[in-house]
Design an enzyme around this catalytic site. Structure first.
Site, mmCIF file in Angstrom:
data_model
loop_
_atom_site.group_PDB
_atom_site.id
_atom_site.type_symbol
_atom_site.label_atom_id
_atom_site.label_comp_id
_atom_site.label_asym_id
_atom_site.label_seq_id
_atom_site.Cartn_x
_atom_site.Cartn_y
_atom_site.Cartn_z
ATOM 1 N N GLY A 8 0.845 -1.204 0.000
ATOM 2 C CA GLY A 8 0.000 0.000 0.000
ATOM 3 C C GLY A 8 0.872 1.244 0.000
ATOM 4 O O GLY A 8 0.529 2.275 0.589
ATOM 5 N N GLY A 11 -0.530 4.838 -0.862
ATOM 6 C CA GLY A 11 -1.640 5.411 -0.102
ATOM 7 C C GLY A 11 -1.214 6.572 0.786
ATOM 8 O O GLY A 11 -0.066 7.027 0.730
ATOM 9 N N GLN A 12 -2.168 7.036 1.611
ATOM 10 C CA GLN A 12 -1.897 8.222 2.433
ATOM 11 C C GLN A 12 -0.685 7.993 3.356
ATOM 12 O O GLN A 12 0.199 8.848 3.445
ATOM 13 C CB GLN A 12 -3.126 8.583 3.298
ATOM 14 C CG GLN A 12 -2.951 9.924 4.008
ATOM 15 C CD GLN A 12 -3.877 10.120 5.210
ATOM 16 O OE1 GLN A 12 -4.546 9.196 5.652
ATOM 17 N NE2 GLN A 12 -3.908 11.325 5.739
ATOM 18 N N ASP A 34 2.468 -1.934 -4.330
ATOM 19 C CA ASP A 34 1.085 -1.454 -4.387
ATOM 20 C C ASP A 34 0.327 -2.285 -5.412
ATOM 21 O O ASP A 34 0.939 -2.896 -6.299
ATOM 22 C CB ASP A 34 1.053 0.034 -4.756
ATOM 23 C CG ASP A 34 -0.208 0.718 -4.234
ATOM 24 O OD1 ASP A 34 -0.129 1.385 -3.185
ATOM 25 O OD2 ASP A 34 -1.270 0.571 -4.873
ATOM 26 N N ASP A 53 -0.968 -7.212 -4.752
ATOM 27 C CA ASP A 53 -2.375 -7.090 -4.373
ATOM 28 C C ASP A 53 -2.475 -7.850 -3.053
ATOM 29 O O ASP A 53 -2.335 -9.074 -3.023
ATOM 30 C CB ASP A 53 -3.259 -7.718 -5.459
ATOM 31 C CG ASP A 53 -4.712 -7.809 -5.024
ATOM 32 O OD1 ASP A 53 -5.020 -7.473 -3.856
ATOM 33 O OD2 ASP A 53 -5.542 -8.236 -5.847
ATOM 34 N N TYR A 142 -15.601 -1.395 8.906
ATOM 35 C CA TYR A 142 -14.197 -0.991 9.082
ATOM 36 C C TYR A 142 -13.723 -1.368 10.490
ATOM 37 O O TYR A 142 -12.663 -1.985 10.660
ATOM 38 C CB TYR A 142 -14.102 0.525 8.870
ATOM 39 C CG TYR A 142 -12.740 1.137 9.054
ATOM 40 C CD1 TYR A 142 -11.729 0.937 8.125
ATOM 41 C CD2 TYR A 142 -12.477 1.970 10.143
ATOM 42 C CE1 TYR A 142 -10.490 1.536 8.281
ATOM 43 C CE2 TYR A 142 -11.247 2.578 10.303
ATOM 44 C CZ TYR A 142 -10.250 2.365 9.375
ATOM 45 O OH TYR A 142 -9.026 2.966 9.531
ATOM 46 N N LYS A 146 -10.963 -4.080 11.859
ATOM 47 C CA LYS A 146 -9.822 -3.668 12.695
ATOM 48 C C LYS A 146 -9.722 -4.530 13.952
ATOM 49 O O LYS A 146 -8.634 -4.947 14.334
ATOM 50 C CB LYS A 146 -9.925 -2.181 13.057
ATOM 51 C CG LYS A 146 -9.670 -1.235 11.883
ATOM 52 C CD LYS A 146 -8.297 -1.471 11.262
ATOM 53 C CE LYS A 146 -7.983 -0.526 10.128
ATOM 54 N NZ LYS A 146 -6.775 -0.928 9.368
HETATM 55 N N1 SER Z 1 -9.013 7.808 9.416
HETATM 56 C C1 SER Z 1 -9.844 6.641 9.496
HETATM 57 C C2 SER Z 1 -11.207 6.912 8.984
HETATM 58 O O1 SER Z 1 -11.670 8.018 9.162
HETATM 59 C C3 SER Z 1 -9.954 6.165 10.902
HETATM 60 O O2 SER Z 1 -8.848 5.460 11.251
HETATM 61 O O3 SER Z 1 -11.814 6.053 8.460
#
Ligand code: SER
Length: 318
Positions: A8, A11-12, A34, A53, A142, A146
Site C-alpha cells: 500500500g 496510499g496516504q 502497491d 495485491d 471498518y 480492525k
Molecule cells: N481515518 C480513518 C477513517 O476516518 C480512521 O482510522 O476512516
C-alpha cells in the site's frame, strides 16, 4: 540491515512512510509495493518497487522471497465511510490482507506491522480517556475488520511467535497524499480549502471530538514500535496512540489565525457523523508512552502552522 516490504506504498501513509523508512534503512532495503503498478514518481525512482495485491497471498509471498524481506508494513486499507458503501470490499481488504500477511510472515519468518484505528472502538466504549484495554464492539465494517485484525495478530504472536505489532491510529493529517473515504478526512480537506481560499463545508457537526495526529508523528510511531525492545512490550495489537483531540470549531479557529478570511459552514453527512459519534473523543495512550516511548511532537498549533506553510508551496499560493 532489515529488508522491508511496504504494502500500500502509494496510499496516504505509504507515500510518506516508504521514504521515511528508506531514510532509516537505506533505499535499496525498502521495497514499495502497491496493487496499482507500475508506481510513478519519487517512490518508483528512489528504490525498488513491485506489484502486490494484498488480497492475493501469492503476490505477498513472491515479493518476500524475491527481495529477501524480513519485515512487512501492511498499509492496505479501505477507510470507514468507503467500507460502509461496500462492506465486502472492506472485509476482503481489511481482513483478507492481514490474514495473508500473517500467513506469509509465519511461513517466511517476517515481522509484521498493521495499523489498527480509533475505528476499532464503538458506541459502548468509554469515549473519554478511552482505555487501552476496554470494550470493543464497533458498529462499522471498518471497525469489525480492525478488531479482527488485532485479534488475529495477537493470535499469530501467541500461537506461532510471529512478531506482530500495531497501533490504533487516530485521524491522520498529511499534505502529500489525500486520504480517501474516511470519517476524519475533513481535518485534511479543511486545510486544502483554507489555502485555496475556498469556503469549507464541514461534514462533521460542531462539538464532535475525535483524536488526530500529524503524519510525521505517525511515521515515527510506526518505525519506533517496530524497533522497540520486545521484552518491554506488554501489549502488541494494538496500542492506543493520539497527539491531539479537537472538534471542527477548534481547527477552524486555529486556521483562521493565519488565514483570517477563511469561512466554514456545517452540512453534516449522516453516515460520517454517526461513525464519528461512535468513536472516542480522546484515547488514553499511556501504555504506548510507557512500553515503547511514544511521544508525539505536533499539537494543533504547530501542525496548523506547518500544514499551511507546506500547502501554500504545494498549491502555489504564496
Ligand atoms: N481515518 C480513518 C477513517 O476516518 C480512521 O482510522 O476512516
Amino acid at each position: 540491515m532489515k529488508k522491508i516490504l511496504v504494502i500500500g506504498a502509494c496510499g496516504q501513509i505509504g507515500s510518506e512512510l516508504t521514504p521515511a523508512l528508506r531514510n532509516v534503512y537505506g533505499t535499496d532495503n525498502v521495497v514499495a509495493a502497491d496493487c496499482v503498478y507500475p508506481l510513478k514518481g519519487e517512490l518508483a525512482e528512489s528504490g525498488p518497487s513491485c506489484k502486490v495485491d494484498a488480497t492475493n497471498a501469492q503476490d505477498i509471498a513472491d515479493a518476500v522471497k524475491k527481495y529477501n524481506i524480513d519485515a512487512i508494513y501492511n498499509l492496505a486499507a479501505i477507510l470507514s465511510a468507503k467500507a460502509e458503501a461496500n462492506p465486502m470490499l472492506g472485509w476482503n481488504v481489511g481482513v483478507g490482507a492481514v490474514l495473508n500477511c500473517l500467513e506469509v510472515s509465519r511461513e517466511m519468518g517476517c515481522s509484521l506491522f498493521t495499523p489498527s484505528s480509533i475505528g476499532a472502538f464503538g458506541p459502548d466504549t468509554p469515549h473519554d480517556m478511552t482505555p487501552q484495554d476496554t470494550i470493543q464492539r464497533p458498529k462499522t465494517i471498518y471497525g469489525v475488520t480492525k478488531v479482527t485484525g488485532e485479534l488475529l495478530s495477537d493470535y499469530y504472536f501467541k500461537r506461532f511467535g510471529v512478531d506482530t505489532r500495531s497501533v490504533r491510529f487516530p485521524g491522520l493529517i498529511s499534505n502529500v497524499t489525500l486520504p480517501g473515504g474516511g470519517t476524519t478526512d475533513y481535518a485534511v480537506e479543511i486545510f486544502y480549502a483554507a489555502v485555496k481560499g475556498e469556503k469549507f463545508v464541514c461534514p462533521i457537526a460542531k462539538g464532535t471530538y475525535m483524536d488526530m495526529m500529524y503524519m510525521p508523528d505517525a511515521l515515527k510511531a510506526a518505525i519506533d514500535l517496530m524497533e522497540a525492545d520486545p521484552a518491554k512490550l506488554i501489549h502488541r495489537n494494538s496500542f492506543n496512540i493520539t497527539a491531539m483531540s479537537f472538534e471542527p470549531e477548534m481547527i477552524y479557529n486555529e486556521i483562521k489565525k493565519y488565514i483570517p478570511d477563511f469561512q466554514m459552514e456545517y452540512k453534516y453527512d449522516e453516515l460520517r457523523q454517526n461513525i464519528a459519534d461512535s468513536w472516542p473523543n480522546q484515547m488514553d495512550d499511556h501504555c504506548a508512552r510507557e512500553e515503547w516511548g511514544f511521544n508525539p511532537k505536533y499539537d494543533l498549533t504547530s501542525m496548523t502552522i506547518d500544514m499551511i506553510e507546506v500547502l501554500k508551496k504545494k498549491l502555489n499560493r504564496q
